[in-house]
Design an enzyme around this catalytic site. Structure first.
Site, PDB file in Angstrom:
ATOM      1  N   ASP A 195      -9.404 -26.856   3.233  1.00 50.46           N
ATOM      2  CA  ASP A 195      -9.041 -25.487   2.851  1.00 50.46           C
ATOM      3  C   ASP A 195      -9.459 -25.166   1.426  1.00 50.46           C
ATOM      4  O   ASP A 195      -9.839 -24.029   1.133  1.00 50.46           O
ATOM      5  CB  ASP A 195      -7.533 -25.276   3.020  1.00 50.46           C
ATOM      6  CG  ASP A 195      -7.123 -23.876   2.582  1.00 50.46           C
ATOM      7  OD1 ASP A 195      -7.616 -22.915   3.193  1.00 50.46           O
ATOM      8  OD2 ASP A 195      -6.363 -23.749   1.613  1.00 50.46           O
ATOM      9  N   LYS A 232      -1.958 -25.473   5.300  1.00 53.29           N
ATOM     10  CA  LYS A 232      -1.181 -26.124   4.234  1.00 53.29           C
ATOM     11  C   LYS A 232       0.299 -26.211   4.611  1.00 53.29           C
ATOM     12  O   LYS A 232       0.947 -27.237   4.382  1.00 53.29           O
ATOM     13  CB  LYS A 232      -1.371 -25.376   2.916  1.00 53.29           C
ATOM     14  CG  LYS A 232      -2.799 -25.424   2.377  1.00 53.29           C
ATOM     15  CD  LYS A 232      -2.902 -24.881   0.973  1.00 53.29           C
ATOM     16  CE  LYS A 232      -2.686 -23.385   0.898  1.00 53.29           C
ATOM     17  NZ  LYS A 232      -3.840 -22.609   1.412  1.00 53.29           N
TER      18      LYS A 232
END
Length: 436
Positions: free
Chosen positions: A169, A195
């Site tokens: 990410d 996340k």
């Protein structure tokens, strides 16, 4: 001797498939995320794929697999060894959004652990860690063992996320920022949820902001983002709910790091602005219900009024080497912005206030920039309040008075004062979406 690895796919074939509107297979998604993280898929190739996703979208199954692949690029935390359930909150960011600070200790009062891994601010929205770092001695970086111990003994932790969570990410986020693909809802949703799911919480409440001071300005787009994230959480086995909340006006009466900590402490002491209290309570009720520990609104409010949440806050700050009783920094220079006429304040634009606070030193333009702990904006009135000509509406705070000029430019047109005007307030919570 080194040997070359035979790759399962060719990046161009994956790009062309999405360019032509096809659904990517699980194997294609798994490979492209892993190969990009390893550096096999070049930046320009992933940029092209991101643009194809922006233009052609992804199915729910594709987004779910994309998110799972990003989670698989790093470590995943496990809170199953704790003696209490976990529940987390994520806000998409706003102006004056200090809700995490009173919320985490409030939920912990009811024996639900809150692993709040937070970040720093960029642009006009403030970062939770920046706010807390205005407390003398407070430490953002904890080891996993320290985090687990604090969750077990105190029930809440607010700290910096480790670099091992969803490393794919970090690369994708930076690439989206410079390739005009930030707005792609599949990429926004997978970025946030990769996340959050990797953090290992059992339940998650999303605060999706809508309005001028939010990333999402439009209610329908915000609802689409919220629905996508709720579906991702549900598909990953995390009990997920989203509240869409108004961010056309700043939350509370402060925007800036130490200023917002002071206001949060007021809330924990049983006072504080009504909108901050109401949203803190609404999110706490949702977090507790999602963790199978339902508690009524009146009981949650009582935990603010009677000092129980404040007790947890003090212990949280001390556990991370901060002094909860220390004097917080004040800026050395202030300047007032006054009401131009008698009337009713009918508009106070969140984005403009956020830009002003940023320009005063409360925020940063680049991740490596420093912030001023005492900088920001104090609001003396909110929409619906009656004001008098010459009355201070805003007070600007900074250590560098040469910043006042640019902050005042941001506030040109930031508010309306209307004589004899009626005022209809916007509801704080605009919608609710649940995955369970």
């Amino acid at each position: 001797m080194t040997t070359s690895r035979t790759e399962a796919f060719d990046a161009v074939d994956v790009i062309v498939a999405k360019r032509d509107g096809k659904v990517l297979t699980d194997a294609q998604i798994d490979w492209v995320i892993d190969a990009y993280t390893r550096g096999v898929v070049a930046e320009e190739q992933m940029a092209a794929l991101n643009m194809a996703i922006l233009l052609n979208g992804m199915t729910r199954a594709e987004i779910s697999r994309w998110t799972a692949a990003m989670i698989a690029s790093g470590e995943r935390m496990d809170f199953s060894g704790l003696s209490r359930p976990t529940s987390d909150k994520h806000s998409t960011g706003g102006v004056g959004d200090k809700i995490t600070l009173p919320l985490a200790p409030l939920v912990a009062v009811f024996d639900v652990a809150v692993p709040q891994l937070s970040g720093r601010g960029l642009g006009h929205t403030g970062g939770t860690l920046d706010k807390l770092e205005s407390i003398p001695g407070w430490r953002a970086a904890l080891t996993n063992d320290e985090m687990m111990a604090q969750l077990e003994h105190l029930g809440a932790v607010i700290c910096q996320a480790g670099s091992g969570l969803a490393p794919a990410d970090r690369k994708l986020y930076a690439l989206r920022d410079v390739t005009g693909t930030v707005e792609a809802i599949p990429l926004i949703a997978s970025s946030i949820m990769s996340k959050k799911i990797a953090e290992g919480t059992g339940a998650l409440v999303l605060d999706v902001k809508v309005g001028s001071g939010a990333f999402m300005k439009d209610l329908d787009r915000a609802r689409e983002l919220a629905r996508t994230m709720v579906d991702l959480g549900t598909d990953a086995g995390v009990r997920t709910v989203a509240l869409l909340t108004d961010m056309s006006t700043p939350l509370g009466l402060t925007a800036g790091n130490a200023l917002e900590v002071r206001e949060s402490v007021e809330v924990l002491a049983g006072g504080g602005p009504r909108d901050v209290v109401d949203l803190t309570v609404a999110l706490a009720v949702e977090m507790l219900a999602a963790a199978h520990k339902p508690v009524g609104e009146d009981e949650v409010r009582a935990a603010l009024a009677d000092g129980r949440a404040m007790d947890v806050w003090n212990r949280m700050i001390e556990a991370q080497e901060g002094d909860p009783h220390a004097e917080l920094p004040w800026a050395t220079e202030t300047q007032d912005v006054v009401a131009p006429a008698d009337g009713v304040l009918t508009r106070l634009d969140a984005y403009d206030i956020g830009i002003a606070a940023w320009r005063l030193g409360a925020g940063r333009a680049r991740r490596e920039d420093p912030v001023q702990a005492g900088a920001g904006v104090v609001m003396h009135a909110k929409p619906g309040d009656t004001v008098r000509k010459g009355q201070p509406l805003l007070t600007l705070h900074t250590d560098t008075p040469e910043k006042f000029g640019r902050a005042l430019e941001a506030l040109d047109g930031a508010f309306d004062v209307t004589a004899g005007a009626g005022f209809t307030p916007t509801p704080l919570v605009l919608d609710r979406l649940s995955g369970f």
